[in-house]
Scaffold this motif. Structure first.
Motif, PDB file in Angstrom:
ATOM      1  N   UNK A 254     -29.009 -24.925  30.448  1.00 47.85           N
ATOM      2  CA  UNK A 254     -28.231 -26.135  30.172  1.00 47.85           C
ATOM      3  C   UNK A 254     -27.267 -26.383  31.323  1.00 47.85           C
ATOM      4  N   UNK A 255     -27.394 -27.506  32.030  1.00 48.86           N
ATOM      5  CA  UNK A 255     -26.492 -27.761  33.160  1.00 48.86           C
ATOM      6  C   UNK A 255     -25.146 -28.297  32.694  1.00 48.86           C
ATOM      7  N   UNK A 256     -24.081 -27.755  33.273  1.00 56.58           N
ATOM      8  CA  UNK A 256     -22.721 -28.228  33.053  1.00 56.58           C
ATOM      9  C   UNK A 256     -22.117 -28.533  34.407  1.00 56.58           C
ATOM     10  N   UNK A 257     -21.392 -29.629  34.485  1.00 54.75           N
ATOM     11  CA  UNK A 257     -20.638 -29.919  35.700  1.00 54.75           C
ATOM     12  C   UNK A 257     -19.222 -29.422  35.497  1.00 54.75           C
ATOM     13  N   UNK A 258     -18.732 -28.644  36.445  1.00 53.82           N
ATOM     14  CA  UNK A 258     -17.407 -28.062  36.362  1.00 53.82           C
ATOM     15  C   UNK A 258     -16.515 -28.650  37.445  1.00 53.82           C
ATOM     16  N   UNK A 259     -15.231 -28.786  37.127  1.00 51.81           N
ATOM     17  CA  UNK A 259     -14.307 -29.325  38.117  1.00 51.81           C
ATOM     18  C   UNK A 259     -12.875 -29.249  37.647  1.00 51.81           C
ATOM     19  N   UNK A 260     -11.973 -29.734  38.514  1.00 50.86           N
ATOM     20  CA  UNK A 260     -10.541 -29.708  38.193  1.00 50.86           C
ATOM     21  C   UNK A 260      -9.850 -30.975  38.687  1.00 50.86           C
ATOM     22  N   UNK A 261     -10.604 -32.079  38.699  1.00 51.80           N
ATOM     23  CA  UNK A 261     -10.032 -33.338  39.199  1.00 51.80           C
ATOM     24  C   UNK A 261     -10.771 -34.511  38.574  1.00 51.80           C
ATOM     25  N   UNK A 262     -10.173 -35.704  38.610  1.00 53.00           N
ATOM     26  CA  UNK A 262     -10.859 -36.882  38.086  1.00 53.00           C
ATOM     27  C   UNK A 262     -12.173 -37.185  38.810  1.00 53.00           C
ATOM     28  N   UNK A 263     -12.308 -36.775  40.079  1.00 44.60           N
ATOM     29  CA  UNK A 263     -13.551 -37.063  40.794  1.00 44.60           C
ATOM     30  C   UNK A 263     -14.722 -36.291  40.187  1.00 44.60           C
ATOM     31  N   UNK A 264     -14.502 -35.057  39.763  1.00 49.02           N
ATOM     32  CA  UNK A 264     -15.574 -34.308  39.107  1.00 49.02           C
ATOM     33  C   UNK A 264     -15.889 -34.913  37.746  1.00 49.02           C
ATOM     34  N   UNK A 265     -14.858 -35.391  37.053  1.00 49.52           N
ATOM     35  CA  UNK A 265     -15.079 -36.045  35.763  1.00 49.52           C
ATOM     36  C   UNK A 265     -15.901 -37.317  35.940  1.00 49.52           C
ATOM     37  N   UNK A 266     -15.616 -38.060  36.995  1.00 51.07           N
ATOM     38  CA  UNK A 266     -16.357 -39.293  37.266  1.00 51.07           C
ATOM     39  C   UNK A 266     -17.831 -38.998  37.532  1.00 51.07           C
ATOM     40  N   UNK A 267     -18.097 -37.939  38.300  1.00 51.45           N
ATOM     41  CA  UNK A 267     -19.486 -37.596  38.578  1.00 51.45           C
ATOM     42  C   UNK A 267     -20.205 -37.158  37.308  1.00 51.45           C
ATOM     43  N   UNK A 268     -19.557 -36.339  36.493  1.00 52.83           N
ATOM     44  CA  UNK A 268     -20.167 -35.912  35.233  1.00 52.83           C
ATOM     45  C   UNK A 268     -20.482 -37.117  34.353  1.00 52.83           C
ATOM     46  N   UNK A 269     -19.572 -38.103  34.338  1.00 54.85           N
ATOM     47  CA  UNK A 269     -19.787 -39.307  33.539  1.00 54.85           C
ATOM     48  C   UNK A 269     -20.963 -40.127  34.059  1.00 54.85           C
ATOM     49  N   UNK A 270     -21.028 -40.305  35.376  1.00 54.63           N
ATOM     50  CA  UNK A 270     -22.112 -41.102  35.967  1.00 54.63           C
ATOM     51  C   UNK A 270     -23.478 -40.473  35.723  1.00 54.63           C
ATOM     52  N   UNK A 271     -23.527 -39.130  35.741  1.00 50.85           N
ATOM     53  CA  UNK A 271     -24.793 -38.434  35.545  1.00 50.85           C
ATOM     54  C   UNK A 271     -25.090 -38.163  34.072  1.00 50.85           C
ATOM     55  N   UNK A 272     -24.109 -38.387  33.202  1.00 45.89           N
ATOM     56  CA  UNK A 272     -24.318 -38.116  31.782  1.00 45.89           C
ATOM     57  C   UNK A 272     -24.480 -36.638  31.495  1.00 45.89           C
ATOM     58  N   UNK A 273     -23.658 -35.814  32.155  1.00 46.70           N
ATOM     59  CA  UNK A 273     -23.739 -34.364  32.001  1.00 46.70           C
ATOM     60  C   UNK A 273     -22.567 -33.831  31.181  1.00 46.70           C
ATOM     61  N   UNK A 274     -22.743 -32.702  30.526  1.00 47.52           N
ATOM     62  CA  UNK A 274     -21.598 -32.035  29.903  1.00 47.52           C
ATOM     63  C   UNK A 274     -20.589 -31.645  30.981  1.00 47.52           C
ATOM     64  N   UNK A 275     -19.304 -31.643  30.619  1.00 47.83           N
ATOM     65  CA  UNK A 275     -18.237 -31.464  31.605  1.00 47.83           C
ATOM     66  C   UNK A 275     -17.252 -30.405  31.140  1.00 47.83           C
ATOM     67  N   UNK A 276     -16.922 -29.482  32.026  1.00 43.95           N
ATOM     68  CA  UNK A 276     -15.897 -28.473  31.761  1.00 43.95           C
ATOM     69  C   UNK A 276     -14.789 -28.626  32.787  1.00 43.95           C
ATOM     70  N   UNK A 277     -13.558 -28.797  32.311  1.00 38.21           N
ATOM     71  CA  UNK A 277     -12.403 -28.976  33.194  1.00 38.21           C
ATOM     72  C   UNK A 277     -11.595 -27.694  33.255  1.00 38.21           C
ATOM     73  N   UNK A 278     -11.266 -27.247  34.469  1.00 35.87           N
ATOM     74  CA  UNK A 278     -10.483 -26.032  34.686  1.00 35.87           C
ATOM     75  C   UNK A 278      -9.000 -26.347  34.578  1.00 35.87           C
TER      76      UNK A 278
END
Length: 342
Positions: A167-191
């Motif tokens: 299961x792919x998860x996009x991880x990040x700690x900024x709004x830019x990672x959140x934006x990418x997760x949203x555009x790709x429709x991926x689950x998102x984990x924020x640090x």
């Protein structure tokens, strides 16, 4: 609420990587018994004397053999260091070892210039955001065999278990990672333990810009985890003493002392005293870098932070000097939020 754990494999004072890995295995097995949802391991470079978690793909293979049903994953594998196809092969192999319970946590980060050079990583690319997006999509396409006919990689394959792919998860700690997760429709984990000030804005961005996924392994609606630094003890005061280690470690990091972990006594001395216990109720604009408390206090704090960002799962990271204190914290946390033991 679901709880999960991310583990950095800290090397005990005067110890070795062997001891660090043994502690990680023990923590994963305990997490499985206690009912934690998933157990992720991190990737850090150039600090091996303090953090032995350099190669999640190796450690996850061992954890697969030492656990039975808890989900295992990377928090995160750093794509800027690797070929997407190789990453997909690694996670395909892990899926073969632990069928249907692998999470491919995908992220990026630069370390010191020395470690980046040693890893052969280009620190500067013309479009780093675009490069990261391409790498994420490539990993997912390889994992799910989703390249269209005629694509140069359509004939490549990765190992598979025959059950659900990683299961792919996009991880990040900024709004830019959140934006990418949203555009790709991926689950998102924020640090949230890295940049807590961006937690709410990042999840707002993720929900507002979320698009139903068109890539394999994506999701139909926003799906998130917030990772927080949290430690639990029998009383608020005892927990605050343990939190001193995280507070002092952060001060050391700001001074450029990478990867060092003081004892509780050293931390209290460096801070000039024991930190005040985390209040039971946080102000609306307050998101501490680390929280602590008794079971009742910590359960309420985790609920507050999860509600602010609209998630049902919290991932626990902690910085403690003593491995047994960490295990006890996980035990108290599981009981505090009512996890179902396996």
């Amino acid at each position: 609420m679901d709880l999960s754990i991310v583990d950095l494999s800290p090397v005990p004072d005067g110890g070795t990587a062997t001891e660090a890995y043994a502690n990680t295995v023990e923590a994963a097995q305990q997490a499985e018994r206690l009912g934690f949802e998933r157990f992720w391991v991190a990737e850090h470079h150039g600090m091996a004397e303090r953090l032995a978690g350099t190669t999640p793909e190796v450690l996850l293979g061992h954890l697969a053999a030492e656990t039975d049903d808890i989900r295992l994953g990377s928090g995160a594998v750093l794509l800027n260091h690797y070929s997407p196809f190789k990453v997909a092969e690694v996670f395909g192999a892990l899926d073969g070892l632990a069928p249907g319970r692998i999470d491919a946590g995908l992220g990026r980060a630069n370390g010191s210039p020395e470690s980046d050079r040693a890893l052969g990583t280009e620190r500067h690319v013309e479009d780093p955001d675009g490069d990261h997006r391409e790498r994420v999509e490539a990993v997912v396409n390889h994992l799910y065999d989703d390249y269209p006919a005629g694509h140069e990689y359509a004939g490549l394959s990765v190992p598979r278990s025959g059950e659900a792919p990683p299961e792919p998860w996009l991880l990040g700690s900024s709004p830019s990672s959140a934006e990418l997760a949203a555009e790709l429709g991926m689950p998102y984990c924020f640090a949230g333990f890295i940049r807590p000030q961006w937690a709410e804005h990042s999840f707002d961005t993720y929900r507002e810009e979320f698009q139903r996924s068109t890539i394999a392994g994506g999701v139909d609606e926003p799906t998130g985890i917030v990772a927080v630094n949290a430690v639990c003890a029998e009383t608020d005061e005892a927990a605050a003493r343990l939190r001193a280690v995280a507070e002092a470690s952060y001060q050391r990091l700001r001074r450029g002392e990478l990867g060092t972990t003081p004892s509780v006594e050293e931390a209290i001395d460096e801070l000039g005293g024991v930190p005040e216990p985390t209040p039971e109720t946080l102000d609306d604009d307050e998101w501490p870098r680390a929280i602590s408390g008794s079971p009742g206090t910590i359960a309420g704090l985790l609920e507050q932070l999860a509600d602010r960002v609209g998630v049902d799962e919290v991932m626990i990271q902690h910085v403690v000097a003593d491995h047994d204190d960490g295990l006890r914290s996980h035990e108290l946390l599981a009981d505090a939020v009512g996890l179902d033991p396996r």
